[in-house]
Design a protein around this motif. Structure first.
Motif, PDB file in Angstrom:
ATOM      1  N   ARG A  42       4.742  -6.363   6.724  1.00 57.46           N
ATOM      2  CA  ARG A  42       3.887  -5.653   7.258  1.00 57.46           C
ATOM      3  C   ARG A  42       4.788  -4.713   8.393  1.00 57.46           C
ATOM      4  O   ARG A  42       4.550  -3.571   8.786  1.00 57.46           O
ATOM      5  N   GLN A  43       5.666  -5.604   9.013  1.00 59.74           N
ATOM      6  CA  GLN A  43       6.675  -4.840  10.033  1.00 59.74           C
ATOM      7  C   GLN A  43       7.366  -3.793   9.394  1.00 59.74           C
ATOM      8  O   GLN A  43       7.640  -2.712  10.029  1.00 59.74           O
ATOM      9  N   GLU A  44       7.968  -3.857   8.389  1.00 58.44           N
ATOM     10  CA  GLU A  44       8.740  -2.970   7.695  1.00 58.44           C
ATOM     11  C   GLU A  44       7.660  -1.620   7.356  1.00 58.44           C
ATOM     12  O   GLU A  44       8.125  -0.354   7.496  1.00 58.44           O
ATOM     13  N   ALA A  45       6.456  -2.044   6.779  1.00 55.54           N
ATOM     14  CA  ALA A  45       5.615  -0.724   6.497  1.00 55.54           C
ATOM     15  C   ALA A  45       5.018  -0.213   7.692  1.00 55.54           C
ATOM     16  O   ALA A  45       4.985   1.046   7.685  1.00 55.54           O
ATOM     17  N   ASP A  46       5.251  -0.804   8.772  1.00 56.17           N
ATOM     18  CA  ASP A  46       4.792  -0.083   9.851  1.00 56.17           C
ATOM     19  C   ASP A  46       5.903   0.787  10.549  1.00 56.17           C
ATOM     20  O   ASP A  46       5.459   1.881  11.187  1.00 56.17           O
ATOM     21  N   MET A  47       7.010   0.584  10.312  1.00 61.85           N
ATOM     22  CA  MET A  47       8.020   1.550  10.673  1.00 61.85           C
ATOM     23  C   MET A  47       8.207   2.613   9.807  1.00 61.85           C
ATOM     24  O   MET A  47       8.817   3.727  10.162  1.00 61.85           O
ATOM     25  N   CYS A  48       7.856   2.520   8.621  1.00 64.90           N
ATOM     26  CA  CYS A  48       7.928   3.575   7.634  1.00 64.90           C
ATOM     27  C   CYS A  48       7.144   3.412   6.446  1.00 64.90           C
ATOM     28  O   CYS A  48       7.073   2.577   5.631  1.00 64.90           O
ATOM     29  N   SER A  49       5.851   3.870   6.939  1.00 60.79           N
ATOM     30  CA  SER A  49       4.777   3.775   5.858  1.00 60.79           C
ATOM     31  C   SER A  49       4.847   4.730   4.547  1.00 60.79           C
ATOM     32  O   SER A  49       5.088   5.712   4.773  1.00 60.79           O
ATOM     33  N   TYR A  50       4.059   4.435   3.636  1.00 63.31           N
ATOM     34  CA  TYR A  50       4.004   5.196   2.244  1.00 63.31           C
ATOM     35  C   TYR A  50       2.524   5.187   2.088  1.00 63.31           C
ATOM     36  O   TYR A  50       1.846   4.445   1.448  1.00 63.31           O
ATOM     37  N   PRO A  51       1.861   6.313   2.571  1.00 64.62           N
ATOM     38  CA  PRO A  51       0.586   6.411   2.378  1.00 64.62           C
ATOM     39  C   PRO A  51      -0.118   6.544   1.018  1.00 64.62           C
ATOM     40  O   PRO A  51      -1.263   6.272   0.719  1.00 64.62           O
ATOM     41  N   PHE A  52       0.926   6.660   0.162  1.00 68.62           N
ATOM     42  CA  PHE A  52       0.536   6.800  -1.361  1.00 68.62           C
ATOM     43  C   PHE A  52       0.701   5.533  -1.979  1.00 68.62           C
ATOM     44  O   PHE A  52       0.281   5.313  -3.210  1.00 68.62           O
ATOM     45  N   ALA A  53       1.151   4.410  -1.241  1.00 63.75           N
ATOM     46  CA  ALA A  53       1.117   3.123  -1.986  1.00 63.75           C
ATOM     47  C   ALA A  53       0.420   2.050  -1.007  1.00 63.75           C
ATOM     48  O   ALA A  53      -0.197   2.349  -0.038  1.00 63.75           O
TER      49      ALA A  53
END
Length: 125
Positions: A42-53
């Protein structure tokens, strides 16, 4: 797991049957028949999210596997090929047939998705 490993023979690995490139992932963004599964924390995704994933961290995948469709091709993406391959292996073991893993890491995908490359691709299309 024995079945999954036995499928990964030299021929399958050499032809890239189980892998896809960041460039190929970029081309399928928005394709309703492909689910891009982001297995980063979650921390990684919060830093650089991919809204298409769809983000389901590796540690949550066993409890959330029922959220995934067996009718779509699933491509696992992560910060490293290792993490992505762990997600791929888990899904194959769970009976998912249409699964691939993105080689490289999400940083390579992020580089492809920067505005300049996207603009150039659109302009040349």
């Amino acid at each position: 797991m024995d079945t999954i490993l036995s499928e990964m023979d030299f021929e399958a690995l050499a032809c890239g049957e189980f892998t896809t490139s960041p460039e190929a992932v970029q081309r399928v963004i928005g394709n309703g028949n492909v689910l891009l599964l982001d297995v980063r924390t979650r921390q990684e995704a919060d830093m650089c999210s991919y809204p298409f994933a769809k983000n389901i961290p590796l540690e949550e995948l066993p409890d959330r596997v029922d959220e995934l469709s067996r009718d779509a091709m699933i491509i696992t993406i992560a910060s490293s090929s290792f993490e992505s391959t762990v997600g791929f292996s888990f899904l194959r073991q769970a009976g998912f047939e249409m699964v691939k893993t993105m080689v490289g890491g999400s940083e390579q995908l992020a580089t492809l998705l920067k505005p300049a490359p996207l603009y150039a691709a659109k302009k040349n299309a």
